[in-house]
Design an enzyme around this catalytic site. Structure first.
Site, PDB file in Angstrom:
ATOM      1  N   GLU A 109      23.752  42.726   6.260  1.00  0.00           N
ATOM      2  CA  GLU A 109      24.703  41.679   5.357  1.00  0.00           C
ATOM      3  C   GLU A 109      24.428  41.201   4.696  1.00  0.00           C
ATOM      4  O   GLU A 109      24.301  39.936   4.231  1.00  0.00           O
ATOM      5  CB  GLU A 109      26.417  42.252   5.025  1.00  0.00           C
ATOM      6  CG  GLU A 109      26.292  44.261   4.915  1.00  0.00           C
ATOM      7  CD  GLU A 109      26.621  45.396   5.846  1.00  0.00           C
ATOM      8  OE1 GLU A 109      25.779  44.123   7.670  1.00  0.00           O
ATOM      9  OE2 GLU A 109      25.915  45.917   5.864  1.00  0.00           O
TER      10      GLU A 109
ATOM     11  N   GLU B 231      28.102  51.378   9.938  1.00  0.00           N
ATOM     12  CA  GLU B 231      29.350  51.398   9.157  1.00  0.00           C
ATOM     13  C   GLU B 231      29.765  52.799   8.989  1.00  0.00           C
ATOM     14  O   GLU B 231      30.794  52.963   9.596  1.00  0.00           O
ATOM     15  CB  GLU B 231      29.419  50.617   7.804  1.00  0.00           C
ATOM     16  CG  GLU B 231      29.688  49.045   8.323  1.00  0.00           C
ATOM     17  CD  GLU B 231      29.278  48.676   6.742  1.00  0.00           C
ATOM     18  OE1 GLU B 231      28.847  48.341   5.720  1.00  0.00           O
ATOM     19  OE2 GLU B 231      30.639  48.185   6.487  1.00  0.00           O
TER      20      GLU B 231
HETATM   21  N1  COA Z   1      18.616  49.380   0.010  1.00  0.00           N
HETATM   22  C1  COA Z   1      16.909  49.494  -0.561  1.00  0.00           C
HETATM   23  N2  COA Z   1      16.031  49.702  -0.322  1.00  0.00           N
HETATM   24  C2  COA Z   1      15.908  49.467   1.046  1.00  0.00           C
HETATM   25  C3  COA Z   1      16.065  49.363   1.535  1.00  0.00           C
HETATM   26  C4  COA Z   1      18.309  49.136   1.775  1.00  0.00           C
HETATM   27  N3  COA Z   1      18.645  48.720   1.616  1.00  0.00           N
HETATM   28  N4  COA Z   1      15.356  49.012   2.923  1.00  0.00           N
HETATM   29  C5  COA Z   1      14.706  49.468   2.458  1.00  0.00           C
HETATM   30  N5  COA Z   1      14.542  49.194   1.576  1.00  0.00           N
HETATM   31  C6  COA Z   1      13.210  49.109   0.872  1.00  0.00           C
HETATM   32  C7  COA Z   1      12.521  48.521   0.774  1.00  0.00           C
HETATM   33  O1  COA Z   1      12.237  47.245  -0.328  1.00  0.00           O
HETATM   34  C8  COA Z   1      10.795  48.637   0.701  1.00  0.00           C
HETATM   35  O2  COA Z   1      10.380  49.409  -0.801  1.00  0.00           O
HETATM   36  P1  COA Z   1       8.798  49.103  -1.469  1.00  0.00           P
HETATM   37  O3  COA Z   1       7.891  50.167  -0.229  1.00  0.00           O
HETATM   38  O4  COA Z   1       9.477  50.220  -2.726  1.00  0.00           O
HETATM   39  O5  COA Z   1       8.945  47.964  -1.266  1.00  0.00           O
HETATM   40  C9  COA Z   1      11.421  50.037   1.542  1.00  0.00           C
HETATM   41  O6  COA Z   1      12.781  50.348   1.788  1.00  0.00           O
HETATM   42  C10 COA Z   1      10.651  49.776   2.103  1.00  0.00           C
HETATM   43  O7  COA Z   1      11.188  49.027   3.464  1.00  0.00           O
HETATM   44  P2  COA Z   1      10.355  47.946   4.812  1.00  0.00           P
HETATM   45  O8  COA Z   1      11.598  46.632   4.603  1.00  0.00           O
HETATM   46  O9  COA Z   1       8.958  47.568   3.316  1.00  0.00           O
HETATM   47  O10 COA Z   1      10.171  48.719   5.800  1.00  0.00           O
HETATM   48  P3  COA Z   1       9.880  48.616   7.466  1.00  0.00           P
HETATM   49  O11 COA Z   1      10.360  49.571   7.466  1.00  0.00           O
HETATM   50  O12 COA Z   1       9.491  46.859   7.229  1.00  0.00           O
HETATM   51  O13 COA Z   1      11.358  48.028   7.292  1.00  0.00           O
HETATM   52  C11 COA Z   1      14.399  48.289   7.599  1.00  0.00           C
HETATM   53  C12 COA Z   1      12.925  48.567   7.411  1.00  0.00           C
HETATM   54  C13 COA Z   1      14.797  49.362   7.199  1.00  0.00           C
HETATM   55  C14 COA Z   1      14.131  47.593   8.956  1.00  0.00           C
HETATM   56  C15 COA Z   1      14.006  46.721   6.355  1.00  0.00           C
HETATM   57  O14 COA Z   1      14.016  47.419   5.185  1.00  0.00           O
HETATM   58  C16 COA Z   1      15.652  45.921   6.069  1.00  0.00           C
HETATM   59  O15 COA Z   1      15.734  45.338   7.020  1.00  0.00           O
HETATM   60  N6  COA Z   1      16.645  46.960   5.724  1.00  0.00           N
HETATM   61  C17 COA Z   1      17.452  46.162   5.319  1.00  0.00           C
HETATM   62  C18 COA Z   1      18.989  46.666   5.501  1.00  0.00           C
HETATM   63  C19 COA Z   1      19.389  46.473   4.927  1.00  0.00           C
HETATM   64  O16 COA Z   1      19.687  45.062   4.826  1.00  0.00           O
HETATM   65  N7  COA Z   1      21.032  46.873   5.311  1.00  0.00           N
HETATM   66  C20 COA Z   1      22.281  46.531   4.885  1.00  0.00           C
HETATM   67  C21 COA Z   1      22.123  46.995   3.033  1.00  0.00           C
HETATM   68  S1  COA Z   1      24.018  45.823   2.556  1.00  0.00           S
END
Ligand code: COA
Length: 663
Positions: free
Chosen positions: A125, A105
């Site tokens: 989301e 966004e």
């Molecule tokens: N907010 C807070 N923490 C987040 C986050 C977010 N949007 N996205 C990832 N993290 C944290 C995870 O909890 C993890 O924390 P930890 O190491 O303390 O467990 C760390 O970041 C790494 O995330 P992880 O998912 O293990 O890494 P990855 O490399 O496999 O994947 C992403 C990275 C970004 C693809 C995945 O974390 C993801 O899909 N995140 C959510 C994105 C999302 O939903 N965004 C919209 C939010 S409204």
């Protein structure tokens, strides 16, 4: 500690870099510093264009999900997006990594976007029970149309920026990471002459109003009866983008987002997000990198072994498949070939990938196949750990006693995500860590279990079935129980599930706790389940349509004493109560490390809906106090079901949530 947002000026371009590892989530501190940096850059007379970038591995991957449980704190992301869009100087987003949610966004609010070809974008989301809340539902369809915008929002998937139709989000793509910054700075200079280009003023996505309205009507109908509120709100918000002026559409989005973020569904899905990551992290003192396991030996010629072979090949491992019977070896190879071909036909794999996978498979005798393997999975009963090197981990994948390591795959093993990693009484830490690494290498969800073979899923499902039987003991109709649980969100409720398995098999499980074995009662009367067209239900047509059957109810009434029955509204709390009690026991016995691990098992392997968060979170959201009160009202000789376990009673007494249930 490094600043979360760093700003420097290069030949008239202010480079605003977000540095908040691991994923540059847009936490309050980041938003606050970002806004300040943007305001300074806009006021600085030397600056002619602004570049927003993410340091490290990604442009922001979204809002900070943990903050959704806290009161909202200004500046909010929508304010920052508006500020960017209204900026009098061109603002460019430099994209790489996973540009998701609030990060996407933010990028859309910028006037231009340049990105690495490998960038993936998405609006995930809805997976958290939310809709995009910083203009994503308004700007995305303006650029790319309602259909693609809704595909993105409703699937929540990560999508390739370099492919149509997502290519439209980038004005320029760069191949090599080391070229990105120079190309972005050059692009910023070009943008100075073009000037700002606010996304809110774009309408090309709505060029065909009739097609747009038809698409919106269809999507609204598709989502009308689904359980997840965020999906319906997403369609409504995109419709608002089409029908309303931009500001009014944003107000609609903001109101819907505020309702959703406070909803139980979103709380449950946020719990699921963190619970899965927590479960995957257990016991990482040595942490062998998942890629260290390259060759997997699988022993056994049955269905489980063949599913494991497919899973391992799909994950890129070399598979040495040990099968004693030489005829079966040929058939087993064909099974795997068929399974890969099915995946190609379904569009999940390309022909090339499937062919490459088959090249990594060899079949032979068990002693031969064990040689040179990094890890061995025993997928058949009764095999002994034969001449394997001491340092090779041999995990048992069948339901047997586990001395060292067990891996219990949810079925079908090539498609399901869950693997319960059992640490037996004589397991070494390095074996456990290798097993968890292997599960991650297979792209599956590990959950650590300490037992001699019991699984969390097995114990929790047994508690569910015992509670369902006990409710029948108390006078409830199995149809009311199945109905209440189906409406609650279970895909296959307990009595339908038993009919599918066959009541002769299920009826063999003794009920020691003082109730009738209802499955056995039916089986003895010749109602042996769906295959015989009669069980708890009768089945019509091709045995696909279950209907209620008074004859079954009459049979139950013959065997049960008069009771007060069970209120229909108590069915779900009593089932949850029995499960949360079993969960408390599992943690107390150190079989499970914490309540959230139990939820992960039930959501990823036992058809509990994610939007309920698993049975432990669902009980918390229902109110642990309320659940415990309903339990205390149930009078059944099986005390383990509804007399609150001391750990559960302590949570209720202290007003704590299930996160306090750990060992
Ligand atoms: N907010 C807070 N923490 C987040 C986050 C977010 N949007 N996205 C990832 N993290 C944290 C995870 O909890 C993890 O924390 P930890 O190491 O303390 O467990 C760390 O970041 C790494 O995330 P992880 O998912 O293990 O890494 P990855 O490399 O496999 O994947 C992403 C990275 C970004 C693809 C995945 O974390 C993801 O899909 N995140 C959510 C994105 C999302 O939903 N965004 C919209 C939010 S409204």
């Amino acid at each position: 500690m490094a600043e979360v947002v760093q700003c420097s000026v290069h030949e008239g371009v202010a480079v605003v870099s977000i540095n908040h590892p691991p994923v540059n989530a847009l936490a309050w501190q980041v938003r606050d510093s970002l806004l300040t940096a943007l305001e300074c850059a806009e006021m600085d007379s030397e600056v002619r264009a602004i570049l927003i970038a993410g340091a490290g591995k990604t442009f922001p991957a979204g809002a900070d999900i943990a903050e959704f449980d806290m009161p909202r704190k200004e500046p909010w992301l929508p304010q920052i997006c508006t500020q960017i869009e209204m900026c009098r100087k061109p603002v460019v987003a430099e994209l790489h990594g996973t540009v998701l949610g609030g990060g996407f966004e933010l990028a859309l609010a910028c006037h231009y976007r340049i990105g690495l070809r490998s960038t993936r974008v998405g609006l995930p989301e809805v997976k958290l029970g939310l809709i995009p809340g910083a203009g994503g539902t308004q700007r995305t369809p303006r650029l790319v149309g309602a259909k693609v915008a809704l595909d993105m929002i409703l699937s929540g998937r990560m999508l390739p920026l370099d492919q149509a139709p997502y290519r439209i989000f980038a004005d320029r793509l760069v191949v090599e990471p080391e070229d990105l910054r120079a190309a972005a700075l050059e692009f910023c200079h070009e943008a100075v002459s073009k000037g700002p280009r606010p996304s809110c003023e774009r309408r090309e996505g709505f060029a065909d109003p009739v097609a747009t309205q038809l698409e919106l009507t269809k999507r609204a109908a598709d989502e009308a009866d689904g359980p997840e509120n965020a999906r319906r709100e997403a369609v409504a918000a995109v419709e608002a983008a089409f029908l309303l002026p931009f500001d009014a559409g944003c107000a609609f989005e903001e109101a819907a987002f505020a309702d959703l973020v406070a909803s139980d569904q979103s709380k449950a899905l946020r719990h699921a997000f963190f619970a899965e990551r927590r479960a995957a992290k257990v016991a990482q003192s040595v942490d062998p990198h998942p890629s260290q396991i390259k060759t997997l030996a699988i022993l056994g010629g049955g269905m489980l072994a063949s599913q494991l072979a497919v899973a391992a090949l799909n994950a890129g491992l070399a598979v040495r498949w040990g099968i004693a019977d030489s005829d079966r070896r040929i058939a087993a190879w064909t099974d795997v070939e068929d399974s890969l071909e099915d995946a190609v036909s379904a569009g999940d794999l390309t022909k090339q990938v499937a062919n490459d996978a088959l090249k990594r498979l060899i079949c032979g005798t068990m002693p031969d196949m064990i040689k040179n393997a990094d890890f061995v999975i025993r997928a058949a009963e009764g095999l002994q750990r034969s001449d394997m090197a001491e340092d090779v981990v041999c995990a048992i994948a069948v339901a047997e006693n586990v001395d060292q390591i067990g891996l219990r795959f949810a079925r079908p093993a090539h498609l399901s995500r869950l693997v319960e990693v059992i640490e037996g009484p004589r397991a070494r830490p390095d074996q456990l860590e290798s097993a968890i690494a292997l599960v991650k290498r297979l792209g599956k969800q590990p959950v650590h279990v300490r037992s001699s073979g019991e699984t969390i899923g097995g114990r929790m499902m047994a508690a569910l079935h015992r509670a369902a039987d006990a409710l029948v003991d108390l006078g409830a109709s199995p149809y009311d129980i199945d109905d209440a649980l189906t409406k609650w969100g279970l895909e296959l409720p307990p009595f339908l599930q038993r009919d599918a398995t066959g009541l002769r098999i299920v009826g063999r499980v003794e009920r020691r706790e003082g109730g009738m074995n209802w499955s056995a009662v039916l089986a003895q009367a010749g109602r042996t389940g769906r295959a015989s067209r009669q069980g708890f239900y009768s089945y019509l047509g091709d045995a696909a349509t279950p209907v209620h059957d008074d004859k079954a109810l009459t049979l139950f009434d013959k065997h049960r004493a008069d009771t007060n029955g069970v209120k229909k509204t108590d069915i779900v709390p009593l089932i949850l109560g029995a499960m949360v009690n079993e969960g408390a026991r599992l943690v107390d016995e150190h079989v499970a490390a914490c309540a959230s691990d139990i939820d992960v098992v039930m959501m990823t392997g036992h058809q509990f809906p994610r939007w309920r968060g698993g049975p432990m979170k669902a009980a918390e959201l229902h109110g642990l106090f309320r659940v415990a009160r309903t339990m205390q009202g149930a009078n059944h000789p099986d005390k383990a079901l509804w007399v609150p376990h001391p750990r559960l009673a302590a949570l209720v007494r202290n007003g704590e949530g299930i996160e306090a249930l750990t060992n």
